[in-house]
Design a protein around this motif. Structure first.
Motif, short mmCIF file in Angstrom:
data_model
loop_
_atom_site.label_atom_id
_atom_site.label_comp_id
_atom_site.label_asym_id
_atom_site.label_seq_id
_atom_site.Cartn_x
_atom_site.Cartn_y
_atom_site.Cartn_z
N GLU A 240 41.25 41.85 43.31
CA GLU A 240 41.36 42.78 44.43
C GLU A 240 40.18 42.60 45.40
OE1 GLU A 240 44.05 44.92 44.71
OE2 GLU A 240 43.21 45.35 46.71
N GLU A 241 38.98 42.38 44.82
CA GLU A 241 37.79 42.18 45.68
C GLU A 241 37.95 40.93 46.54
OE1 GLU A 241 33.94 42.08 43.68
OE2 GLU A 241 34.71 43.53 42.22
N SER A 244 40.49 41.56 49.29
CA SER A 244 39.96 42.33 50.44
C SER A 244 39.12 41.42 51.32
CB SER A 244 39.07 43.48 49.97
OG SER A 244 39.76 44.25 49.06
N GLU A 247 41.38 39.24 53.34
CA GLU A 247 42.01 39.95 54.47
C GLU A 247 41.08 40.03 55.66
OE1 GLU A 247 44.21 43.45 53.15
OE2 GLU A 247 45.44 42.03 52.00
#
Ligand SMILES: CC(C)=CCC/C(C)=C/CC/C(C)=C/CC/C(C)=C/COP(=O)(O)OP(=O)(O)O
Ligand SMILES: O=P(O)(O)OC[C@@H](O)CO
Ligand SMILES: [Mg+2]
Length: 254
Positions: A240-241, A244, A247
């Motif tokens: 997830e890190e 992010s 993105e």
């Protein structure tokens, strides 16, 4: 599946966007529930590919693992990252057809490939001809031992460039720089940069990438696709890190 995996690799390379693969070790797939939860986290983190394989697999559960993944998400391609020709399943979407060009072990340059070629030809698994290069990550890893090869030095770019170019001249289309799983030192930025400049082709990097800082450095040095294994086993949230972070840079690229 609309776009082929090869096209996806090419478009990462051409667009400058960065990809993320989670290396699943089928030996670690135990409880259905915990694996399912991790798959959900991977989907949420928008990983681009599942990689499946290991240096030394103890269980014969590759097809079963693919089925578990496909049950939850049919869209993310499952790519075999095989330690040997025995790690084949025609339920996979693709197979890194690795030739270990950093070594001089004929079985891993061409032998395993001959033994699976007829079966591959009958299947619809996409074949991804990949120059696989082991780089010294500061410690002998499972891949070094199992392959019985000497890794390339991590701070002598010319040797890695010459090796990658030879692979390119032989017609290999994708390249994978691997420091080996759990390596204390990942592939150095200078090696990634030099190889990427020379081959001008999609570049996969893995081995010892266990923090966001190391992962960022690999991307910034020229990795198109980063592979995470051990670090994700310790901490699923890393996916997830990274997602992010990607993105934010993807917003900046476009
Ligand atoms: C193309 C075909 C049919 C076979 C390829 C055969 C080759 C060239 C293998 C290269 C050498 C090798 C043993 C690669 C294994 C790479 C791999 C899947 C590593 C994953 O990590 P592990 O080393 O299993 O890590 P852990 O010890 O953390 O589980
Ligand atoms: O497990 P890690 O250290 O992330 O390595 C992943 C993979 O590149 C090893 O072949
Ligand atoms: Mg393993």
């Amino acid at each position: 599946m609309s776009k082929s995996i090869g096209d996806k690799f090419e478009s990462l390379y051409l667009s400058g966007k960065k990809g993320l693969a989670w290396l699943v070790d089928p030996d670690d797939v135990d409880g259905y529930t915990s694996f399912s939860q991790n798959i959900q986290k991977a989907i949420k983190a928008k990983i681009d590919f599942f990689f499946l394989g290991g240096s030394l697999l103890q269980r014969n559960n590759i097809s079963e693992t693919i089925q578990l993944i496909k049950k939850q998400c049919a869209e993310i391609p499952v790519i075999l990252f095989p330690g040997s020709a025995m790690q084949f399943s025609d339920e996979a979407d693709g197979m890194l057809f690795l030739s270990l060009i950093s070594g001089r072990n004929p079985d891993l340059l061409i032998g395993q490939h001959v033994s699976i070629a007829l079966e591959l030809a009958k299947s619809s698994v996409e074949i991804l001809p990949t120059g696989y290069m082991l780089i010294d990550g500061g410690e002998k890893t499972a891949v070094h031992y199992i392959s019985q090869t000497i890794p390339l030095p991590n701070h002598h770019p010319e040797l890695s460039v010459a090796t990658a170019l030879a692979g390119k001249f032989l017609g290999l289309k994708y390249f994978y720089l691997d420091a080996g799983s759990g390596a204390p030192d990942p592939v150095s930025p200078e090696i990634i940069r030099a190889v990427k400049n020379a081959i001008k082709a999609p570049l996969i990097v893995g081995g010892g990438l266990n923090s966001l800082e190391k992962i960022k450095l690999a991307y910034q040095s020229g990795a198109d696709l980063v592979v995470l294994g051990n670090a994700v086993v310790q901490n699923m949230e890393l996916l997830e890190e990274v997602s992010s972070f990607l993105e934010t840079i993807h917003v900046r690229v476009n």
